[in-house]
Design a protein around this motif. Structure first.
Motif, PDB file in Angstrom:
ATOM      1  N   SER B   1      70.028   1.116  39.147  1.00 52.82           N
ATOM      2  CA  SER B   1      70.073   2.345  38.375  1.00 52.82           C
ATOM      3  C   SER B   1      71.367   3.062  38.682  1.00 52.82           C
ATOM      4  CB  SER B   1      68.893   3.236  38.747  1.00 52.82           C
ATOM      5  OG  SER B   1      68.976   3.638  40.073  1.00 52.82           O
ATOM      6  N   GLN B   2      71.801   3.884  37.719  1.00 55.11           N
ATOM      7  CA  GLN B   2      72.993   4.655  37.993  1.00 55.11           C
ATOM      8  C   GLN B   2      72.607   5.758  38.959  1.00 55.11           C
ATOM      9  OE1 GLN B   2      73.296   5.350  33.919  1.00 55.11           O
ATOM     10  NE2 GLN B   2      72.628   7.440  33.952  1.00 55.11           N
ATOM     11  N   GLN B   3      73.397   5.918  39.991  1.00 61.08           N
ATOM     12  CA  GLN B   3      73.060   6.936  40.975  1.00 61.08           C
ATOM     13  C   GLN B   3      74.335   7.518  41.531  1.00 61.08           C
ATOM     14  OE1 GLN B   3      70.748   5.581  44.298  1.00 61.08           O
ATOM     15  NE2 GLN B   3      70.309   7.622  45.000  1.00 61.08           N
ATOM     16  N   SER B  24      80.200   8.637  44.065  1.00 55.89           N
ATOM     17  CA  SER B  24      80.232   7.249  43.625  1.00 55.89           C
ATOM     18  C   SER B  24      78.950   6.949  42.848  1.00 55.89           C
ATOM     19  CB  SER B  24      80.364   6.306  44.821  1.00 55.89           C
ATOM     20  OG  SER B  24      79.256   6.455  45.699  1.00 55.89           O
ATOM     21  N   TYR B  25      79.047   6.020  41.915  1.00 57.35           N
ATOM     22  CA  TYR B  25      77.892   5.665  41.114  1.00 57.35           C
ATOM     23  C   TYR B  25      77.896   4.169  40.894  1.00 57.35           C
ATOM     24  CZ  TYR B  25      81.420   5.871  37.414  1.00 57.35           C
ATOM     25  OH  TYR B  25      82.549   5.680  36.663  1.00 57.35           O
ATOM     26  N   LYS B  70      84.249   3.295  39.912  1.00 58.90           N
ATOM     27  CA  LYS B  70      82.974   4.017  39.755  1.00 58.90           C
ATOM     28  C   LYS B  70      82.911   5.190  40.738  1.00 58.90           C
ATOM     29  CE  LYS B  70      80.041   0.439  37.768  1.00 58.90           C
ATOM     30  NZ  LYS B  70      81.111  -0.489  37.362  1.00 58.90           N
ATOM     31  N   SER B  71      83.933   6.018  40.655  1.00 59.99           N
ATOM     32  CA  SER B  71      83.965   7.171  41.554  1.00 59.99           C
ATOM     33  C   SER B  71      84.632   8.356  40.884  1.00 59.99           C
ATOM     34  CB  SER B  71      84.717   6.808  42.839  1.00 59.99           C
ATOM     35  OG  SER B  71      86.087   6.600  42.568  1.00 59.99           O
ATOM     36  N   ALA B  90      76.389  14.392  38.692  1.00 57.13           N
ATOM     37  CA  ALA B  90      75.319  13.813  37.885  1.00 57.13           C
ATOM     38  C   ALA B  90      75.958  12.888  36.867  1.00 57.13           C
ATOM     39  CB  ALA B  90      74.523  14.905  37.178  1.00 57.13           C
ATOM     40  N   THR B  91      75.381  11.719  36.721  1.00 59.69           N
ATOM     41  CA  THR B  91      75.935  10.747  35.790  1.00 59.69           C
ATOM     42  C   THR B  91      75.037  10.626  34.568  1.00 59.69           C
ATOM     43  OG1 THR B  91      74.841   9.010  37.088  1.00 59.69           O
ATOM     44  CG2 THR B  91      77.171   9.407  37.502  1.00 59.69           C
TER      45      THR B  91
END
Lengths: 114, 111
Positions: B1-3, B24-25, B70-71, B90-91
């Motif tokens: 999951s995107q986090q 980071s995600y 991804k940051s 929040a993504t």
């Protein structure tokens, strides 16, 4: 302008008692609505979101339920509270668009279950 | 999951210094947002950056986004005691209706 209301601001309830938290939005139509829970010093956990009246999506299995009886009303409920339900509950809304952009948060309800 | 996951978890600086927080995600996103939360209050939206943007400014805030890593980072320049708060990223997913929030960075700006 749009405003979001949550009540009550604080609540202390015994284990096993029912719960009803209410959230209402003014100044907008057909918003997306959200319930989050925040444990002390932690991030937000999405509990439920709704894209329309009677449409509820649940993100995590839990002791809670949500309902949206009117376009701008979102209710968080429980039949029997657990100690683990304690936390800070936040309601939020966003414009119904894809993708979702900014979310607007209410002031929150601090729930303590004893 | 995107986090989204922010670091550091806590940051303490002197007034006037700059504060940098990172996020980071894990998965593809449409946008990334930063929010601020004062103790015991709701969250307030600070800034949104879309996946096709690399940098965005708003007053003393500067946000960068590196989708290859991804940051994202949030820079608060010339910090003030009033900036003391928790900051969350929040993504937003490409087709999702909701966001995933990170655990936040607690910023303390000392006078």
């Amino acid at each position: 302008s749009q405003t979001i209301h949550q009540w009550p601001a604080t609540l202390v309830q015994p284990v096993g008692s029912p719960l009803s938290l209410e959230c209402t939005v003014e100044g907008t139509s057909n918003p997306n609505l959200y319930w989050y829970r925040q444990a002390a010093g932690r991030g937000l956990q999405l509990l439920f979101y709704s894209v329309g009246i009677g449409q509820i999506s649940s993100e995590v299995p839990q002791n809670l339920s949500a309902s949206r009886p009117q376009d701008r009303q979102f209710i968080l409920s429980s039949k029997k509270l657990l100690l683990s339900d304690s936390g800070f509950y936040l309601c939020a809304w966003s414009v119904a668009s894809l993708p979702v952009n900014e979310q607007f948060f209410g002031p929150g309800t601090r729930l303590t279950v004893l | 999951s995107q986090q989204g996951e922010e670091d550091p978890q806590a940051l303490s600086i002197q007034e006037g210094e700059n504060a940098t927080m990172n996020c980071s995600y894990k998965t593809s996103i449409n946008n990334l947002q930063w929010y601020r939360q004062n103790s015991g209050r709701g969250l307030v939206h600070l800034i949104l950056i879309r996946s096709n943007e690399r940098e965005k400014h708003s007053g003393r805030l500067r946000v960068t986004l590196d989708t290859s890593k991804k940051s994202s980072s949030l820079l608060i320049t010339a910090s003030r005691a009033a900036d003391t708060a928790s900051y969350f990223c929040a993504t937003g997913g490409e087709d999702g209706q909701n966001f995933v929030f990170g655990p936040g960075t607690r910023l303390s700006v000392l006078p």
